[in-house]
Design an enzyme around this catalytic site. Structure first.
Site, PDB file in Angstrom:
ATOM      1  N   ARG A  94    -114.767 -92.349  23.699  1.00  0.00           N
ATOM      2  CA  ARG A  94    -114.999 -92.224  22.255  1.00  0.00           C
ATOM      3  C   ARG A  94    -116.454 -91.863  21.969  1.00  0.00           C
ATOM      4  NH1 ARG A  94    -110.492 -90.876  21.639  1.00  0.00           N
ATOM      5  NH2 ARG A  94    -108.819 -92.316  21.196  1.00  0.00           N
TER       6      ARG A  94
ATOM      7  N   GLU B  51    -116.659 -88.325  22.506  1.00  0.00           N
ATOM      8  CA  GLU B  51    -116.004 -87.670  21.380  1.00  0.00           C
ATOM      9  C   GLU B  51    -116.951 -87.598  20.174  1.00  0.00           C
ATOM     10  OE1 GLU B  51    -111.696 -87.955  19.217  1.00  0.00           O
ATOM     11  OE2 GLU B  51    -112.735 -89.847  19.574  1.00  0.00           O
TER      12      GLU B  51
ATOM     13  N   SER C  83    -136.333 -88.601  21.996  1.00  0.00           N
ATOM     14  CA  SER C  83    -136.600 -89.111  23.334  1.00  0.00           C
ATOM     15  C   SER C  83    -135.565 -90.148  23.744  1.00  0.00           C
ATOM     16  CB  SER C  83    -137.987 -89.753  23.390  1.00  0.00           C
ATOM     17  OG  SER C  83    -138.212 -90.333  24.655  1.00  0.00           O
TER      18      SER C  83
END
Length: 146
Positions: A87, A90, A113
């Site tokens: 996820r 995703e 960063s």
């Protein structure tokens, strides 16, 4: 001791002692996210923190040395199948370009960063279902021209 063996040793000790990352972090005065990352081999710990972690878990100096060793940050390049990790992939896949556009509109041409960086994971209770709050806090690094 390599990082993989170190991680197995630490996770086994953590489980045997019935500890959580949060409890360990509070007791050691460290961030639970950073602590877990170091113990899982993705960050090095300053020697004093490495010694404190190993001592806290009742582990020997070889674990402290492995914690302090610089990691080689390599991970499986395939998309993971673990649902929680997938996820997160995703989210970056769907919102990555959006985040890039919004960040660069606000800051200019550069990156966030992952070295000068902190992360927090919080639980927000909600009657419709508890929520996960991830806070990623990274220094903005502008690209330089020369």
């Amino acid at each position: 001791m390599n990082k993989e063996t170190m991680t197995d040793t630490i996770v086994s000790a953590k489980q045997k002692l019935g500890l959580t990352w949060e409890k360990m972090a509070v007791d050691l005065n460290m961030s639970p996210v950073w602590l877990a990352s170091a113990c899982l081999g993705m960050n090095s710990a300053p020697q004093e923190k490495a010694t404190a972690i190993a001592s806290y878990l009742g582990l020997d100096d070889s674990v402290a040395a492995a914690l302090a060793a610089f990691p080689t940050k390599i991970w499986d390049q395939a998309v993971p199948t673990d649902p929680l990790i997938y996820r997160l992939y995703e989210v970056v896949g769907v919102y990555g370009d959006t985040l890039k556009e919004v960040i660069q509109e606000k800051f200019g041409d550069g990156i966030m960063s992952a070295i000068d960086f902190s992360m927090e994971v919080d639980k927000i209770e909600d009657p419709k279902g508890d929520r996960v709050l991830l806070t990623l806090n990274g220094k903005f690094l502008p690209y330089k021209s020369w």
